[in-house]
Design an enzyme around this catalytic site. Structure first.
Site, PDB file in Angstrom:
ATOM      1  N   SER A  89     -12.945 -35.554  21.278  1.00  0.00           N
ATOM      2  CA  SER A  89     -12.408 -34.874  22.465  1.00  0.00           C
ATOM      3  C   SER A  89     -13.540 -34.230  23.248  1.00  0.00           C
ATOM      4  O   SER A  89     -14.632 -34.020  22.725  1.00  0.00           O
ATOM      5  CB  SER A  89     -11.430 -33.766  22.046  1.00  0.00           C
ATOM      6  OG  SER A  89     -12.129 -32.568  21.756  1.00  0.00           O
ATOM      7  N   ASP A  90     -13.274 -33.878  24.487  1.00  0.00           N
ATOM      8  CA  ASP A  90     -14.244 -33.059  25.200  1.00  0.00           C
ATOM      9  C   ASP A  90     -14.080 -31.602  24.731  1.00  0.00           C
ATOM     10  O   ASP A  90     -13.137 -31.250  24.016  1.00  0.00           O
ATOM     11  CB  ASP A  90     -14.116 -33.208  26.718  1.00  0.00           C
ATOM     12  CG  ASP A  90     -15.454 -32.891  27.397  1.00  0.00           C
ATOM     13  OD1 ASP A  90     -16.317 -32.250  26.762  1.00  0.00           O
ATOM     14  OD2 ASP A  90     -15.646 -33.269  28.561  1.00  0.00           O
ATOM     15  N   HIS A  91     -15.008 -30.785  25.165  1.00  0.00           N
ATOM     16  CA  HIS A  91     -15.149 -29.410  24.692  1.00  0.00           C
ATOM     17  C   HIS A  91     -13.876 -28.591  24.930  1.00  0.00           C
ATOM     18  O   HIS A  91     -13.591 -28.211  26.065  1.00  0.00           O
ATOM     19  CB  HIS A  91     -16.322 -28.806  25.466  1.00  0.00           C
ATOM     20  CG  HIS A  91     -16.945 -27.602  24.870  1.00  0.00           C
ATOM     21  ND1 HIS A  91     -16.418 -26.351  25.011  1.00  0.00           N
ATOM     22  CD2 HIS A  91     -18.071 -27.462  24.140  1.00  0.00           C
ATOM     23  CE1 HIS A  91     -17.208 -25.481  24.406  1.00  0.00           C
ATOM     24  NE2 HIS A  91     -18.219 -26.138  23.868  1.00  0.00           N
TER      25      HIS A  91
END
Ligand code: BGC
Length: 718
Positions: free
Chosen positions: A262-264
């Site tokens: 996932s992104d941050h």
């Protein structure tokens, strides 16, 4: 055999793991988070020892990574090594030009080489996974992240994707010098509404599949080990919860077997998007969509257990995700030798040759936008003034993703020109700050330097942090008081060479009209100043080409060459045609624009066979001649237009490119191969289809209708 052992190891580990340890493998946190992040009380080392963290980002250095890896390997129950990740976007310690600048090379071999060198450096610092390449096609220079990607064209972006994956991953992912690559951020992030970062994306399925997904598909086909979904939602479904995209397309249709990270914080943000009521639902949605690792969301850590209890998630899905994470660790060789990467000696090795590569790629990234003959600089100059807020701005040269680059060591414009022109006095004055008011007397001092100089090099643009993530700009022009300063410098009356440092095209038509030469110098990395000096002095004949259309005005955005004709194509003589009444429809500089100090001509376009069928390969031949005074490198672009099709096709579609280096007076016939199957497009059901009919084939230096040679090709059925 090794593979079978690896699979056995993974299954044995899975069988031995507690639920908490499994969730740990799916949890990635940022090192340093405990000091700076939302949960200051968390002790990362204790969490690692307990098996609650399987991967880390933002830690690098041979000693640091070894020490932290030792905790996982020696002090956890099962000894599973950590996956250590970092954003190695365009260099690690040696910083290469930002991706948008590097795209201007139109040269996959160079793109691969810089990724390879970055991987060697980062791996020597203990990194095993990079969050790169960033592959978001974008046609909106308001979006700051346009700096991180390969520009407006899906075909160019796909070539960029393959080259970067090959470069980062090398021939063998397990080798000590390889990084696992992450193709990011899938889901048309480059089309955020009005260019505002993190905003919603709402585009047609055709645009998604024709424009935004091709580079991801190419990265997957090239073997990318990981994929990262975008922060944004696509028509209401955030990419991290998009099962159609991540499972249906990526895994099932494209056959992707790697890890989705996932992104941050993006999994937890599903709550903020408004598609999940709490972290448990967010975790369930993301896992069901196919997200394996939750980076910094702590949604898997806190939400998966309640999601299991509510019956929203089953153990099979968790096991499948853990298996993929362990498989990635296995492929990286981490189980065989968790300390394989991370050798201090390795980090130092090759630094000098990397510096030379950074300089070469940086000078090739520079795009000469205009030149009335002031460049290359005369050899007998005695005094030049190098003025402007970007003239002596070392840290800004590295751009918004500086990796582990040392800003203090980046070569400024002033330093580069002083080194290149030892006989000449190079006088520096900043004049103004990048983005704030004048400091008393600064402008006057700079103008005095200009008056006393034979030539002025005016260094304008953005600071590094004005591009990249969370750096969208409604008006991408010169910030602060730079325009006022530039006007005053122009009024002095000396020849002015303007350098634009930026992560995007800047809309400064007034400057481009008045300066004697203007160059896009982007953010060129560690060797920026030397690269600029090479071009200004003529030691390197500029060869960079714009990987996107350069607008005249913000109102033209989104702007790109691959437009459809419309029923009323732009016609200055016809009011009821597709244009503006207050601005031109065409960009200031088209995709592919870039001047040289020599003069190339293209002639004698031949297409053979001129009638071709499916699976045939058409040869497009063109003669390139260097009719100017110096050696140079020319880039030739091949476009097509499908004249009549069941779905209206863009007026120009890039299908190939070639580069050639020629001495003055030299000419060469280039042969570009156009596979007829590449003329297929997505039909009304979005299925690839080759339709027989008439095509135009165009060859030229840029997507500029006036400069294209044209030939016909007829495609017949089977
Ligand atoms: C960015 C990603 C990056 C990640 C980790 C995010 O904010 O969107 O591109 O890989 O941070 O640094």
């Amino acid at each position: 055999m090794a593979q079978r052992n690896g699979m056995k190891r993974i299954e044995a580990l899975l069988a031995a793991m507690t639920l908490e340890e499994k969730i740990g493998q799916l949890t990635m946190v940022s090192f340093g988070w405990s000091e700076t992040g939302p949960n200051k009380s968390v002790d990362i080392r204790a969490e690692i020892r307990a098996g609650r963290i399987g991967s880390l980002l933002n830690i690098w250095g041979a000693d640091e990574t070894r020490a932290i890896q030792r905790l996982a390997v020696e002090e956890t129950r099962l000894g599973v090594p950590l996956l250590l990740a970092f954003d190695v976007l365009h260099g690690h310690r040696t910083i290469f030009p930002i991706p948008l600048a590097e795209a201007a090379l139109f040269d996959p071999a160079a793109w691969e080489r810089t990724a390879r060198e970055a991987a060697l450096e980062a791996a020597a610092d203990g990194i095993a996974l990079t969050f790169a390449p960033m592959l978001d096609v974008s046609r909106d220079p308001r979006w700051g992240r346009i700096a991180e990607g390969p520009g407006e064209d899906p075909v160019l972006a796909a070539l960029f994707a393959e080259a970067k994956v090959r470069g980062f991953q090398g021939g063998d992912l397990a080798s000590a010098g390889s990084l696992a690559a992450t193709a990011k951020h899938i889901g048309a992030y480059g089309a955020v509404t009005a260019g505002r970062d993190y905003a919603s994306v709402d585009i047609s399925d055709r645009a998604l599949h024709e424009v935004y997904l091709p580079p991801f598909r190419a990265a997957v086909a090239a073997g990318a080990a990981a994929v990262m979904p975008a922060f944004s939602d696509l028509a209401g479904t955030p990419a991290s919860a998009n099962a159609t995209l991540l499972r249906g397309l990526l895994r099932e249709r494209w056959g992707f077997e790697g890890v989705v990270v996932s992104d941050h914080g993006a999994v937890a943000e599903l709550v903020v998007h408004g598609v999940a009521a709490d972290l448990a639902e967010a975790a369930a949605l993301a896992l069901a969509a196919g997200v394996d690792i939750d980076m910094m969301g702590m949604a898997y850590a806190q939400g998966l257990v309640p999601a299991l209890e509510r019956g929203r998630v089953d153990m099979g899905a968790i096991d499948a995700a853990v298996r993929r994470v362990l498989q990635l660790k296995e492929s990286l060789g981490l189980f065989d030798d968790p300390y394989r990467r991370g050798s201090a000696a390795g980090a130092a090795a090759g630094a000098a040759s990397r510096g030379a590569l950074a300089r070469d790629v940086a000078r090739r990234s520079i795009v000469l936008l205009t030149n009335n003959g002031v460049l290359p600089l005369a050899r007998d100059l005695r005094r030049i003034a190098v003025v402007g807020p970007l003239a002596m701005a070392a840290a800004d040269m590295l751009g918004p993703w500086a990796g582990a680059g040392d800003p203090a060591r980046a070569v400024t414009m002033v330093a580069g020109l002083r080194a290149a022109l030892p006989q000449c006095e190079v006088v520096f004055a900043a004049g103004v700050e990048v983005d704030s008011g004048e400091t008393r007397g600064m402008i006057e001092e700079a103008l005095a330097a200009c008056r006393a100089a034979e030539v002025v090099v005016l260094c304008l643009g953005e600071g590094a942090q004005m591009s990249g993530e969370a750096a969208s700009r409604a008006q991408p022009d010169l910030p602060g008081r730079q325009r006022q300063f530039a006007e005053a410098v122009l009024a002095v009356g000396r020849p002015v060479v303007a350098l634009l440092s930026s992560g995007r095209p800047l809309m400064v038509p007034w400057l481009i009209a008045r300066a004697d030469a203007v160059l896009a110098t982007w953010f060129l990395g560690s060797e920026a100043g030397h690269a600029v000096a090479d071009v200004l002095t003529g030691r390197w004949n500029p060869s960079g080409r714009l990987p996107l259309s350069w607008p005249v005005d913000t109102g033209q955005i989104p702007i790109f060459y691959g437009q459809r004709r419309t029923g009323r194509p732009a016609d200055p003589a016809e009011r009821y045609s597709s244009k503006y009444i207050d601005a031109p429809a065409a960009p200031l500089f088209p995709f592919g624009h870039g001047l040289s100090y020599t003069r190339f001509t293209l002639s004698d376009l031949q297409v053979a066979p001129a009638v071709a069928g499916p699976h045939d390969r058409v040869t497009v031949a063109v003669t390139v001649a260097n009719e100017g005074p110096v050696d140079g490198e020319e880039t030739v672009l091949l476009f097509v237009h499908d004249l009549v099709a069941s779905v209206a096709r863009p007026v120009l579609e890039l299908k190939g490119m070639a580069k050639v280096r020629l001495a003055p007076g030299e000419r060469q016939v280039l042969h570009l191969i156009l596979p007829v199957d590449d003329l297929a497009f997505l039909d009304l059901d979005l299925k690839p289809r080759l339709e027989p009919g008439a095509f135009k084939v165009y060859v030229g230096p840029a997507a500029d209708p006036e400069r294209l040679l044209e030939a016909s090709l007829s495609v017949v059925g089977d």
